[in-house]
Write a protein that holds these residues in place. Structure first.
Motif, PDB file in Angstrom:
ATOM      1  N   UNK A   1       0.845  -1.191   0.000  1.00  0.00           N
ATOM      2  CA  UNK A   1       0.000   0.000   0.000  1.00  0.00           C
ATOM      3  C   UNK A   1       0.878   1.238   0.000  1.00  0.00           C
ATOM      4  N   UNK A   2       0.585   2.178  -0.890  1.00  0.00           N
ATOM      5  CA  UNK A   2       1.301   3.444  -0.966  1.00  0.00           C
ATOM      6  C   UNK A   2       0.285   4.565  -0.815  1.00  0.00           C
ATOM      7  N   UNK A   3       0.618   5.563   0.021  1.00  0.00           N
ATOM      8  CA  UNK A   3      -0.312   6.672   0.219  1.00  0.00           C
ATOM      9  C   UNK A   3       0.368   7.871   0.828  1.00  0.00           C
ATOM     10  N   UNK A   4      -0.421   8.900   1.081  1.00  0.00           N
ATOM     11  CA  UNK A   4       0.105  10.104   1.701  1.00  0.00           C
ATOM     12  C   UNK A   4       0.536   9.807   3.131  1.00  0.00           C
ATOM     13  N   UNK A   5       1.638  10.423   3.553  1.00  0.00           N
ATOM     14  CA  UNK A   5       2.207  10.158   4.875  1.00  0.00           C
ATOM     15  C   UNK A   5       1.355  10.846   5.943  1.00  0.00           C
TER      16      UNK A   5
ATOM     17  N   UNK B   1      -9.227  -5.328  -1.280  1.00  0.00           N
ATOM     18  CA  UNK B   1      -8.397  -4.410  -2.060  1.00  0.00           C
ATOM     19  C   UNK B   1      -9.237  -3.244  -2.578  1.00  0.00           C
ATOM     20  N   UNK B   2     -10.445  -3.530  -3.041  1.00  0.00           N
ATOM     21  CA  UNK B   2     -11.327  -2.476  -3.553  1.00  0.00           C
ATOM     22  C   UNK B   2     -11.641  -1.456  -2.462  1.00  0.00           C
ATOM     23  N   UNK B   3     -11.911  -1.924  -1.238  1.00  0.00           N
ATOM     24  CA  UNK B   3     -12.230  -1.014  -0.136  1.00  0.00           C
ATOM     25  C   UNK B   3     -11.011  -0.187   0.279  1.00  0.00           C
ATOM     26  N   UNK B   4      -9.831  -0.812   0.270  1.00  0.00           N
ATOM     27  CA  UNK B   4      -8.616  -0.076   0.645  1.00  0.00           C
ATOM     28  C   UNK B   4      -8.296   1.004  -0.379  1.00  0.00           C
ATOM     29  N   UNK B   5      -8.522   0.710  -1.649  1.00  0.00           N
ATOM     30  CA  UNK B   5      -8.286   1.716  -2.682  1.00  0.00           C
ATOM     31  C   UNK B   5      -9.215   2.910  -2.537  1.00  0.00           C
ATOM     32  N   UNK B   6     -10.350   2.677  -1.890  1.00  0.00           N
ATOM     33  CA  UNK B   6     -11.306   3.762  -1.693  1.00  0.00           C
ATOM     34  C   UNK B   6     -10.992   4.651  -0.504  1.00  0.00           C
ATOM     35  N   UNK B   7      -9.986   4.284   0.286  1.00  0.00           N
ATOM     36  CA  UNK B   7      -9.601   5.106   1.443  1.00  0.00           C
ATOM     37  C   UNK B   7      -8.933   6.394   0.964  1.00  0.00           C
ATOM     38  N   UNK B   8      -9.378   7.528   1.478  1.00  0.00           N
ATOM     39  CA  UNK B   8      -8.811   8.817   1.087  1.00  0.00           C
ATOM     40  C   UNK B   8      -7.339   8.893   1.498  1.00  0.00           C
ATOM     41  N   UNK B   9      -6.493   9.245   0.545  1.00  0.00           N
ATOM     42  CA  UNK B   9      -5.058   9.339   0.806  1.00  0.00           C
ATOM     43  C   UNK B   9      -4.276   8.136   0.334  1.00  0.00           C
ATOM     44  N   UNK B  10      -4.976   7.034   0.030  1.00  0.00           N
ATOM     45  CA  UNK B  10      -4.302   5.836  -0.492  1.00  0.00           C
ATOM     46  C   UNK B  10      -4.117   5.990  -2.000  1.00  0.00           C
ATOM     47  N   UNK B  11      -2.885   5.836  -2.474  1.00  0.00           N
ATOM     48  CA  UNK B  11      -2.585   6.001  -3.894  1.00  0.00           C
ATOM     49  C   UNK B  11      -2.633   4.690  -4.672  1.00  0.00           C
ATOM     50  N   UNK B  12      -2.186   3.637  -4.059  1.00  0.00           N
ATOM     51  CA  UNK B  12      -2.195   2.359  -4.763  1.00  0.00           C
ATOM     52  C   UNK B  12      -2.215   1.207  -3.765  1.00  0.00           C
TER      53      UNK B  12
ATOM     54  N   UNK C   1       6.668   2.314   6.321  1.00  0.00           N
ATOM     55  CA  UNK C   1       7.894   3.097   6.173  1.00  0.00           C
ATOM     56  C   UNK C   1       7.544   4.377   5.421  1.00  0.00           C
ATOM     57  N   UNK C   2       7.921   5.519   5.963  1.00  0.00           N
ATOM     58  CA  UNK C   2       7.595   6.792   5.317  1.00  0.00           C
ATOM     59  C   UNK C   2       8.851   7.427   4.755  1.00  0.00           C
ATOM     60  N   UNK C   3       8.673   8.144   3.646  1.00  0.00           N
ATOM     61  CA  UNK C   3       9.819   8.760   2.975  1.00  0.00           C
ATOM     62  C   UNK C   3       9.317   9.821   2.005  1.00  0.00           C
ATOM     63  N   UNK C   4       9.817  11.034   2.137  1.00  0.00           N
ATOM     64  CA  UNK C   4       9.533  12.112   1.190  1.00  0.00           C
ATOM     65  C   UNK C   4       8.027  12.345   1.021  1.00  0.00           C
ATOM     66  N   UNK C   5       7.283  12.359   2.158  1.00  0.00           N
ATOM     67  CA  UNK C   5       5.872  12.680   2.108  1.00  0.00           C
ATOM     68  C   UNK C   5       4.962  11.519   1.772  1.00  0.00           C
ATOM     69  N   UNK C   6       5.523  10.336   1.554  1.00  0.00           N
ATOM     70  CA  UNK C   6       4.726   9.159   1.234  1.00  0.00           C
ATOM     71  C   UNK C   6       4.983   8.057   2.258  1.00  0.00           C
ATOM     72  N   UNK C   7       3.967   7.221   2.486  1.00  0.00           N
ATOM     73  CA  UNK C   7       4.223   6.019   3.261  1.00  0.00           C
ATOM     74  C   UNK C   7       4.080   4.816   2.338  1.00  0.00           C
ATOM     75  N   UNK C   8       4.867   3.803   2.620  1.00  0.00           N
ATOM     76  CA  UNK C   8       4.773   2.534   1.907  1.00  0.00           C
ATOM     77  C   UNK C   8       4.602   1.438   2.942  1.00  0.00           C
ATOM     78  N   UNK C   9       3.510   0.718   2.825  1.00  0.00           N
ATOM     79  CA  UNK C   9       3.205  -0.286   3.826  1.00  0.00           C
ATOM     80  C   UNK C   9       3.167  -1.688   3.265  1.00  0.00           C
ATOM     81  N   UNK C  10       3.643  -2.646   4.054  1.00  0.00           N
ATOM     82  CA  UNK C  10       3.508  -4.071   3.741  1.00  0.00           C
ATOM     83  C   UNK C  10       2.550  -4.642   4.776  1.00  0.00           C
TER      84      UNK C  10
END
Length: 692
Positions: free
Chosen positions: A623-627, A677-688, A653-662
């Motif tokens: 998951x990648x999104x806004x930090x 996955x469809x519901x997570x993509x609908x979360x505001x701030x989640x990019x992928x 893990x956050x870096x340069x304004x983004x978080x990347x989660x496993x």
């Protein structure tokens, strides 16, 4: 008969002049005339022909020779061997007149035969076998130079299939070899050209993006460098600074790894500070420059790479830091000396000029380290070859009939090879065909041997086999088989008195019939299969593998779910027979699926889910999104509310304004996973959100 075009003739003459006057080449006065005579004779006899790309082999050899001299540092013998290599026949080659050229030429021809022998050249074992077969390390260096040259020449070829193959080989064989030998510039060029031919759209997408942002990037580099330069000069340091944009291949790899667009790769370039330092002041001045830069710009301590105190095992020395530059952009800064930069750029070629670089490592890296240490005593190329021999004297690389390479310890026998294929093959092995000749199970194997195992259903392991096999794998399988045979024999002995007692009490049967039953004449025990029938079963296309539980047994062969793609119930899957005989289940869209089908299609079996069962499957989501902590809290809340789903682990893990989660979750099947996955993509701030 080979004919030169006017352009080819002009290019050839220019390279000849450059080689004649190149200080590293060290050609003798009569070398040119002797080469010219031999090559002309070979052309007239039809022994030199254009290659599959339509390239002139003489011009290609000249171009390769110049790369070997100018970019790697090879000398006269390597030049002559490279120029003579295109000749098909040895009738034109007076070996005694050329000194050490013959060993290089012999190695080039030997490696070429090895190269044609196996389709599995993309494996690490093939790279190791190639190094062990070369005899003279200059052979490998010439092959790298030739592939770099070829990749430069085939842009406009009409033979697209051949170009594709050449690019694949450059990517998985020659670029890694160049990297291990420290030839970083050539390695980077091979990777970029491979990407250009294999991933045309991706290559030009990044190339065009780099071109469009070049002006802004150059200005930023200049704004960053100017104050740094002033402070370094005030400290009395001698230096020069370079701005280096990352290679297209490197950017593409980052985009894939981080699952982000071009704009998401923040470290597109690096600043390199190269100090002109005396040997005894190198480390001190590098750390001085580090102190100056980190006083000016905020460093990221997590991205400090100190290969100055402990160099990389291939000799690379440098300080890498990442600092927050103007406009709050992260910038990578590399600090090194002229000597370090020369070695980083030109690898082995630089070690002839700079001696005494010592480091530790294992395998090939240890061998390279030993070369560097030994070169303190002189520039003798034989030193390199001695260490190459030492590296591989404890290993042998052997071919299966289909060209797969197996690695064994020196002294391995036919029996070790048989057990490496499968324990059933080992248990029924009666011998082999080694290079087309009959061989016993005791025969010791040598690098380059092709081995085909012969089996018999009547064969079974014997205790003396423990003195024949040397691998721990084979010996453990032999002990297990012997133990099983002993157990069955003891059971049979116990069954015979029981049967005799039962028979005598009931009056049924004679002692002879009891003994026959006790000895297994009417036993339903499985009979060991031969190698031929085992392989035939693996190649069958009608078999379907029914999957229920995570681990099960299919006709006596254990299977597991592949960790590279983590298949779950509902996914389209297939089975892949591993070298140990077990089956791995992969998703049909597994990243490795195409390569497995291309290289090992004969080991693919059909598979399908038979029933759902009651188990759950662990899946990792990227998951990648806004930090923003709120985003992470929302994600965990969504997962906790999802039916038939459990949160197992989360790593952010956050870096340069983004978080990347496993995020690891347990789900029942791919339907529930798709819903999550469809519901997570609908979360505001989640990019992928993507499945790992």
């Amino acid at each position: 008969m080979l004919a030169f075009t006017d352009i080819e003739k002009q290019k050839a003459l220019e390279i000849i002049e450059d080689l004649k006057h190149h200080p590293v080449a060290a050609l003798l006065p009569n070398d040119e005339e002797k080469l010219r005579r031999i090559l002309f004779d070979a052309i007239e006899q039809g022994s030199i022909q254009r290659d599959i790309f339509g390239l002139n082999p003489i011009l290609r050899a000249l171009q390769t020779a110049y790369i070997a001299v100018d970019e790697i540092g090879l000398g006269r013998d390597a030049i002559i061997a490279t120029l003579l290599y295109p000749i098909d026949s040895s009738d034109f080659l007076p070996w005694e007149d050329w000194g050490g050229v013959d060993s290089i030429l012999h190695g080039l021809h030997r490696v070429q035969q090895l190269y044609k022998k196996t389709p599995a050249i993309e494996t690490e074992n093939f790279r190791s076998l190639l190094l062990s077969f070369a005899e003279d390390m200059r052979v490998i260096l010439i092959m790298i130079a030739d592939r770099v040259n070829l990749m430069r020449q085939i842009r406009d070829t009409a033979n697209i299939a051949a170009r594709q193959r050449a690019a694949e080989e450059a990517s998985y064989l020659y670029a890694p070899l160049a990297h291990k030998l420290g030839l970083y510039q050539l390695k980077s060029e091979l990777e970029d050209l491979s990407l250009k031919y294999l991933e045309h759209d991706a290559y030009y997408h990044i190339k065009n993006k780099l071109s469009a942002t070049k002006e802004a990037r150059d200005k930023y580099i200049q704004d960053f460098i100017t104050p740094v330069k002033e402070h370094l000069e005030q400290a009395g340091l001698k230096f020069h600074i370079k701005g280096r944009t990352k290679s297209i291949h490197s950017i593409w790899q980052k985009m894939k790894k981080q699952k982000c667009p071009f704009e998401g790769v923040y470290d597109l370039f690096a600043i390199r500070i190269i100090l002109d330092s005396a040997p005894e002041r190198e480390k001190m001045e590098c750390w001085q420059a580090y102190s100056i830069i980190t006083d000016m710009y905020q460093p990221n301590p997590k991205r400090l790479r100190d290969w100055l105190s402990v160099p990389k095992s291939n000799g690379y020395e440098s300080l890498h830091i990442t600092v927050l530059g103007p406009e709050n952009k992260w910038v990578e800064v590399q600090i090194r000396t002229e000597r370090m930069d020369e070695i980083a750029e030109h690898g082995l070629a630089a070690h002839w000029r700079y001696k005494g670089i010592k480091s530790a490592g294992g395998g090939i890296d240890q061998w390279l380290s030993a070369i560097r240490t030994a070169l303190e005593a002189g520039d003798d190329m034989q030193v390199m070859d001695q260490f190459r021999m030492n590296l591989y004297e404890d290993e042998v690389f052997v071919f299966t009939p289909k060209g797969e390479i197996k690695k064994f310890a020196a002294g391995a026998t036919v029996l070790d090879f048989a057990y490496n294929i499968h324990s059933r093959i080992g248990n029924t092995c009666v011998g082999a065909m080694v290079n087309g000749k009959n061989a016993s199970i005791r025969q010791v194997l040598h690098s380059g041997d092709t081995v085909e195992i012969m089996t018999s259903n009547s064969q079974h392991p014997r205790r003396e086999w423990l003195n024949i096999a040397i691998s721990s794998h084979a010996r453990s399988k032999i002990r297990k088989a012997l133990s099983e045979l002993q157990r069955k024999e003891e059971e049979a002995k116990g069954e015979r008195p029981e049967a005799a007692t039962a028979s005598s009490s009931s009056g049924e049967g004679s002692s002879a019939s009891v003994l026959r039953r006790g000895s297994g004449e009417h036993s339903s025990e499985p009979v060991p299969v031969s190698a031929a029938s085992f392989i035939l079963h693996r190649q069958g296309t009608a078999d379907s593998l029914s999957l229920g539980e995570e681990r099960a047994v299919f006709r006596g062969i254990e299977y597991t779910l592949a960790k590279c793609c983590h298949p779950i119930y509902g996914d389209d899957v297939f089975g892949f027979v591993t070298v140990s005989g077990g089956i791995k289940i992969h998703r049909k869209d597994c990243p490795n699926a195409g390569e497995l089908r291309r290289r090992f299609g004969y080991r693919i079996v059909q598979a399908q889910w038979s029933d759902k069962g009651s188990g759950q499957y662990d899946i990792t989501l990227r998951v990648v999104g806004n930090d923003d902590i709120a985003v992470v809290n929302t994600i965990t809340s969504v997962i906790s509310k999802e039916a038939h789903t459990l949160l197992r682990a989360i790593n952010i893990d956050s870096d340069d304004g983004l978080f990347r989660g496993a995020i690891t979750v347990s789900v029942d099947d791919n339907t529930h996973l798709a819903s999550l996955i469809k519901k997570l993509k609908g979360v505001k701030g989640v990019r992928s959100v993507s499945r790992s």
